[in-house]
Design an enzyme around this catalytic site. Structure first.
Site, mmCIF file in Angstrom:
data_model
loop_
_atom_site.group_PDB
_atom_site.id
_atom_site.type_symbol
_atom_site.label_atom_id
_atom_site.label_comp_id
_atom_site.label_asym_id
_atom_site.label_seq_id
_atom_site.Cartn_x
_atom_site.Cartn_y
_atom_site.Cartn_z
ATOM 1 C CB THR A 147 13.061 21.830 -0.630
ATOM 2 O OG1 THR A 147 13.172 22.866 0.363
ATOM 3 C CG2 THR A 147 13.725 22.268 -1.917
ATOM 4 C CB CYS A 199 0.649 -8.330 4.977
ATOM 5 S SG CYS A 199 1.542 -8.176 6.498
ATOM 6 C CB SER A 230 3.277 6.002 -6.487
ATOM 7 O OG SER A 230 4.582 5.879 -6.007
HETATM 8 N N1 PLP Z 1 -1.277 2.018 -2.995
HETATM 9 C C1 PLP Z 1 -1.028 0.938 -3.748
HETATM 10 C C2 PLP Z 1 -2.157 0.248 -4.426
HETATM 11 C C3 PLP Z 1 0.292 0.479 -3.898
HETATM 12 O O1 PLP Z 1 0.521 -0.596 -4.641
HETATM 13 C C4 PLP Z 1 1.320 1.168 -3.240
HETATM 14 C C5 PLP Z 1 2.712 0.670 -3.304
HETATM 15 O O2 PLP Z 1 2.973 -0.506 -3.193
HETATM 16 C C6 PLP Z 1 1.012 2.299 -2.490
HETATM 17 C C7 PLP Z 1 -0.299 2.690 -2.383
HETATM 18 C C8 PLP Z 1 2.079 3.100 -1.801
HETATM 19 O O3 PLP Z 1 2.876 3.746 -2.776
HETATM 20 P P1 PLP Z 1 4.267 4.436 -2.378
HETATM 21 O O4 PLP Z 1 5.301 3.381 -2.504
HETATM 22 O O5 PLP Z 1 4.469 5.514 -3.412
HETATM 23 O O6 PLP Z 1 4.103 5.005 -1.023
#
Ligand code: PLP
Length: 357
Positions: A221, A303, A184
């Site tokens: 897109t 959480c 990400s």
């Molecule tokens: N996986 C982990 C370990 C994360 O820390 C996060 C975001 O907090 C995600 C997945 C999800 O990422 P995104 O915000 O790009 O959906």
């Protein structure tokens, strides 16, 4: 305001911002072209996307393809849902909800145990019908680093695919030995709203979003601005990796001194040192947070949904509900100033002491 929440998101790098602007307006407003159009403006935007794809791929293994997605949650859903059906999906107990909830939604989840130190080791069985194993590289709540190379080996032994959620590791350490890797942009100083799934050559995926299939296995897109920002952030992370790591190490050393009265949650060493998850018996975290409003940090207990339930990660490493609720997470990195960390520590410690701790 002092920002100490780097696991949640990171400040946009000025270089990433600059790379984006060209595609928001550009010379005489020509930057807005659809990258999937075949005219000149479209081809220019497409070229920017392909440059960014190469830059994102440069931090990932050779022999695979990068599929841009809206974020890592989408990348993880594509990986888990698109790579097959039936059978078990074995996932560590400390995965992000994107992995855990997707495996559960498919009624396929087998949960892998994690040690007190926060490590999911391979000395445990997975169901014989496991089709996919998912173990993250760096945990988002406690920063512990998982033995992903061992898990890749184990996955091959049982003929399963192996997915790494590398959202917190990408750009900070090597990510290797996987069939799929989710990343990400906003966790490495890129923009929010753009992620990617790396897929090893030979692994086929069923698209989960149908439409134009602009990304061959994903429809929609693409935003050249977001993609270019992601590419620039990845490029910068590669260039600055050692420098960033040294800076984080210096911050960690100081943070351990500043918070010496607190107990560390998770391993000290097998950990990304930009994550300090700590607790103090009897701490009222809500009160602490409301008294330290100028410091941006996280309660270690809540959480992602903010439900106030104790963290599944802290519970998985053996903490009681109370201990989990006595925990906070401080995250720092490239743009954190040492004096800001010191100021924040002073405020947080004073607020904790005011609670009689
Ligand atoms: N996986 C982990 C370990 C994360 O820390 C996060 C975001 O907090 C995600 C997945 C999800 O990422 P995104 O915000 O790009 O959906």
């Amino acid at each position: 305001m002092i920002y100490l929440d780097y696991q949640s998101t990171t400040p946009l790098a000025p270089e990433a911002r600059d790379a984006m602007l060209r595609w928001l307006d550009g010379p005489e407003g020509t930057g807005f072209g659809n990258p999937h159009s075949s005219h000149r403006m479209g081809r220019q935007a497409k070229a920017a996307i392909e440059l960014a794809r190469d830059r994102v791929a440069a931090l990932l293994p050779a022999g695979g393809r990068v599929i841009f997605t809206g974020n890592a949650c989408e990348a993880i859903n594509l990986a888990i849902r698109g790579s097959g059906s039936g059978g078990s999906v074995s996932v560590s107990a400390i995965e992000h909800a994107a992995v855990l909830d997707t495996a559960k939604a498919l009624n396929a989840a087998h949960i892998l145990n994690v040690s007190k130190e926060g490590q999911c080791n391979t000395a445990q069985d997975v169901p014989a019908d496991t089709r996919l194993i998912a173990v993250m590289q760096i945990n988002n709540e406690i920063g512990t680093v998982q033995p992903t190379i061992d898990w890749h080996r184990k996955a091959k032994e049982v003929n399963a695919l192996f997915l790494i959620d590398a959202v917190q590791a990408y750009g900070k350490m090597e990510v290797t030995h996987a069939d799929m890797i989710a990343v990400s942009a906003h966790k490495l100083h890129g923009p929010k709203g753009i992620g990617a799934l790396w897929v090893r050559d030979g692994v086929e995926l069923d698209p989960q979003i149908t439409g134009g299939l602009q990304e061959s296995e994903r429809s929609g897109t693409l935003s050249p601005a977001l993609v270019a920002g992601f590419g620039a952030a990845a490029h910068l992370a590669k260039e600055l990796r050692e420098q960033d790591a040294e800076h984080v190490e210096a911050l960690w050393t100081r943070a351990r001194e500043l918070f010496s009265d607190w107990t560390l949650n998770g391993a000290e060493d097998a950990r990304w040192h930009g994550n300090l998850n700590i607790r103090r018996n009897g701490l009222d975290v809500n009160r602490l947070m409301s008294e330290c409003r100028g410091v941006m940090f996280s309660a270690g207990s809540a959480c992602a949904s903010g439900s106030g339930r104790p963290s599944h990660v802290l519970k998985a490493i053996g903490l009681s509900d109370k201990q989990a609720k006595n925990s906070i997470r401080l995250g720092f990195g490239r743009y954190t100033q040492m004096e800001d960390l010191e100021k924040a520590a002073q405020e947080i410690n004073a607020a904790a002491e005011a609670q009689g701790l």
